[in-house]
Design a protein around this motif. Structure first.
Motif, PDB file in Angstrom:
ATOM      1  N   ARG A 131     -53.315  -1.780  68.499  1.00 36.61           N
ATOM      2  CA  ARG A 131     -53.867  -1.112  70.163  1.00 36.61           C
ATOM      3  C   ARG A 131     -54.512  -1.397  70.677  1.00 36.61           C
ATOM      4  O   ARG A 131     -55.287  -1.724  71.429  1.00 36.61           O
ATOM      5  N   ASP A 132     -55.810  -1.491  69.851  1.00 39.49           N
ATOM      6  CA  ASP A 132     -57.254  -1.887  70.641  1.00 39.49           C
ATOM      7  C   ASP A 132     -56.914  -3.442  71.031  1.00 39.49           C
ATOM      8  O   ASP A 132     -57.296  -3.833  72.569  1.00 39.49           O
ATOM      9  N   LEU A 136     -56.675  -6.646  76.020  1.00 42.55           N
ATOM     10  CA  LEU A 136     -56.265  -8.118  77.059  1.00 42.55           C
ATOM     11  C   LEU A 136     -55.392  -7.279  78.643  1.00 42.55           C
ATOM     12  O   LEU A 136     -56.190  -7.685  79.260  1.00 42.55           O
ATOM     13  N   ARG A 137     -55.093  -5.747  78.157  1.00 42.70           N
ATOM     14  CA  ARG A 137     -54.321  -5.520  79.665  1.00 42.70           C
ATOM     15  C   ARG A 137     -55.237  -5.004  80.307  1.00 42.70           C
ATOM     16  O   ARG A 137     -54.824  -5.435  81.476  1.00 42.70           O
ATOM     17  N   GLY A 139     -56.520  -7.799  82.881  1.00 45.25           N
ATOM     18  CA  GLY A 139     -54.718  -8.377  83.620  1.00 45.25           C
ATOM     19  C   GLY A 139     -53.885  -9.651  82.993  1.00 45.25           C
ATOM     20  O   GLY A 139     -53.288 -10.005  83.440  1.00 45.25           O
ATOM     21  N   PHE A 140     -53.994  -9.299  81.678  1.00 46.72           N
ATOM     22  CA  PHE A 140     -53.206 -10.228  80.882  1.00 46.72           C
ATOM     23  C   PHE A 140     -52.282  -9.665  80.378  1.00 46.72           C
ATOM     24  O   PHE A 140     -52.344  -8.323  79.527  1.00 46.72           O
ATOM     25  N   ALA A 141     -50.413  -9.904  79.962  1.00 46.70           N
ATOM     26  CA  ALA A 141     -49.723  -9.646  80.200  1.00 46.70           C
ATOM     27  C   ALA A 141     -49.707  -9.986  77.964  1.00 46.70           C
ATOM     28  O   ALA A 141     -49.806 -11.479  77.913  1.00 46.70           O
ATOM     29  N   ALA A 142     -49.678  -8.683  77.489  1.00 51.37           N
ATOM     30  CA  ALA A 142     -49.961  -9.345  75.495  1.00 51.37           C
ATOM     31  C   ALA A 142     -48.930  -8.528  74.975  1.00 51.37           C
ATOM     32  O   ALA A 142     -48.312  -6.824  75.704  1.00 51.37           O
TER      33      ALA A 142
END
Length: 539
Positions: A150-151, A156-157, A160-163
């Motif tokens: 989760r961390d 990453l999110r 601004g990154f879809a992950a």
């Protein structure tokens, strides 16, 4: 069998190229410039904010322009990578078109993999759109694998990154679940086979041809491969399919190649509040270095290469490396070298963690206790000076000449690291040698009264010099044991002094005789006059 010993984290960035472009765009100031050659949006949409329009990253394939990557808005409109740009704009004329940057995407992915070392020192880029890490023994630092996953995804999110991510006992299973499973997947040991059963065969990291062949036969799920005879699979699809299946199930070994070998000695420091000033960085680096040296001193090891990494709030990890000419435990000297390099590192929005690693160590040589301010038997130590010069100009720029056993003058010297242990002296009763050799020797025009006499005058670099005194000749034969000397010629060296007092080292290449062949051998019927060269300059 799967996951009994190892645990792997796979992070999947499905929109990596477009997310990276938007992230870079949001950092820029001022309006988006739309005058590039790939900007083909309609005039009616020119006033529409760029942030609300679908993004297409385009690459060239011959004369075609194809979609290399697209963001979520473009994918939702039915556009897809590999589609022709003209067709895409016919369907979505308001799309924002930019040039793709695959090389930049790959470099940024490697940089992100360095950031991922916060979760495990064994991290690597999984091109073109993922990161892999061996988190064995690391999850307890986050309170469990679920918290670690989760961390990682939350960080990453936030940038601004879809992950998406998954943790499993094999690299193949983690890779498959990150891309074809849920947003967050954790496979306990022993559950890999059941978890993979319903996933498509493409989750086994197969090439397109093999995946298409399986689809034509109706083998669309990994579970459909379990009951098939292994010999038939190899015969029909080759060994690659079976290898990938066994790797995913943990029945075949697969190793992760991390970015860098894991250093044996490494310390880190996490800050309660981000730091950014040079004074704070220097204080933290000093504390880390003190802890690292305390460990090395107990093992009688000295530092040869030291690496500092700054983990910033924006999930980038700039770093620097210093080296020393000799193993060192001098805290003051090492800290000075480190801070000189660290000054060039940008703290960005703030540093939340710093790590310091001994990338190379060597046993420390025992020294006699100091007497009168200097170690017994030691002259002034120039290692600190060599370290400062080497870290400023590069280690390759600092060297010293050393005489070696060589017959020809240009092979009688080699450049070695300045503090390298001297080899046994090569003693030879030779005539005086010039302090400067020209490399390569420069051709000259010389005039001699008789063939074997020294020259009376010579022309070098368009200037005529008259010889006042001369000594020689000193004859040097080619080194017959060297393959490169098969066609070399005999040299006759002369030490000459011209009228203004300057002294030069000249040689005549070849002999005055009826033809010369390899290594000066006579070849009747062939007349070749010797050539003259200037090889060195005396003081």
């Amino acid at each position: 069998m799967d996951g009994a010993k190892r645990r792997y984290l796979s992070l999947f960035l499905p929109l990596w190229p477009s997310d990276r472009w938007w992230r870079r765009r949001m950092r820029e100031t001022g309006p988006l410039q739309e005058t590039g050659p790939l900007q083909e949006t309609g005039a009616a949409n020119a006033a529409e904010p760029a942030e609300t329009r679908p993004l297409l990253l385009v690459r060239r394939d011959g004369n075609l322009r194809l979609i290399h990557a697209a963001d979520a808005r473009a994918l939702a409109r039915g556009l897809a990578p590999g589609q022709r740009l003209a067709d895409a704009l016919a369907c979505v004329p308001e799309a924002l078109v930019e040039a793709a940057d695959p090389a930049g995407d790959l470099a940024a992915l490697h940089q992100l993999a360095h950031w991922a070392t916060r979760f495990s020192p064994h991290a690597a880029a999984d091109a073109p759109d993922g990161i892999l890490a061996d988190i064995t023994g690391c999850a307890h630092l986050w309170g469990g694998e679920a918290n670690l996953l989760r961390d990682a995804l939350a960080r990453l999110r936030r940038q601004g990154f879809a992950a998406r991510g998954a943790i499993a006992g094999t690299i193949g299973a983690a890779w498959a679940c990150a891309r074809f499973g849920g947003e967050e997947s954790i496979l306990p040991p022993g559950s890999v086979a059941a978890a993979l059963e319903a996933l498509p065969v493409r989750a086994l990291r197969l090439d397109d041809a093999t995946a298409a062949a399986l689809d034509r036969l109706g083998l669309r799920r990994i579970g459909a491969l379990y009951p098939l005879p292994r010999a038939d699979i190899v015969q029909r699809f080759g060994p690659a399919l079976l290898t990938r299946l066994d790797q995913a199930l943990g029945q075949a070994a697969e190793t992760l190649s991390p970015l860098l070998p894991q250093p044996d000695h490494r310390v880190s420091l996490v800050f309660a509040e981000p730091i950014a000033t040079p004074e704070q960085v220097a204080l933290a680096a000093g504390n880390l270095l003190k802890r690292l040296l305390a460990d090395l001193v107990t093992r009688d090891l000295g530092l040869r290469r030291l690496g500092l990494v700054l983990h910033r709030l924006d999930d980038t990890a700039p770093g620097c490396i210093i080296g020393t000419a000799q193993p060192s435990q001098d805290e003051k000297h090492l800290l000075k070298l480190l801070l000189e390099k660290a000054e060039a590192l940008d703290p960005g929005p703030g540093i939340e963690r710093m790590s310091l690693a001994a990338l190379a160590t060597q046993p420390m040589a025992r020294r006699q206790a100091e007497m009168m301010g200097r170690a017994l038997g030691e002259m002034a130590d120039i290692a600190p000076l060599i370290d400062r010069l080497g870290n400023r100009f590069g280690a390759q720029a600092i060297a010293r000449p050393e005489a070696i056993a060589g017959h020809l003058p240009e092979r009688a010297v080699a450049f070695v690291p300045p503090l390298q242990k001297r080899a046994a002296d090569w003693q030879a009763d030779l005539p005086p040698r010039p302090i400067r050799l020209l490399s390569p020797p420069e051709p000259i025009d010389a005039m001699a009264p008789v063939p074997d006499d020294p020259p009376l005058s010579f022309r070098w670099r368009h200037v005529l010099h008259r010889v006042a005194r001369a000594e020689g000749p000193e004859r040097l034969r080619p080194e017959w044991w060297q393959a490169a000397d098969d066609a070399a010629e005999t040299r006759d060296y002369y030490r000459v002094e011209i009228e203004d007092g300057r002294r030069f080292w000249l040689y005549r290449s070849g002999l005055y005789q009826a033809g010369r062949g390899q290594a000066g051998r006579v070849q009747p019927g062939r007349q070749t006059p010797p050539r003259w060269f200037l090889h060195g300059i005396f003081a």
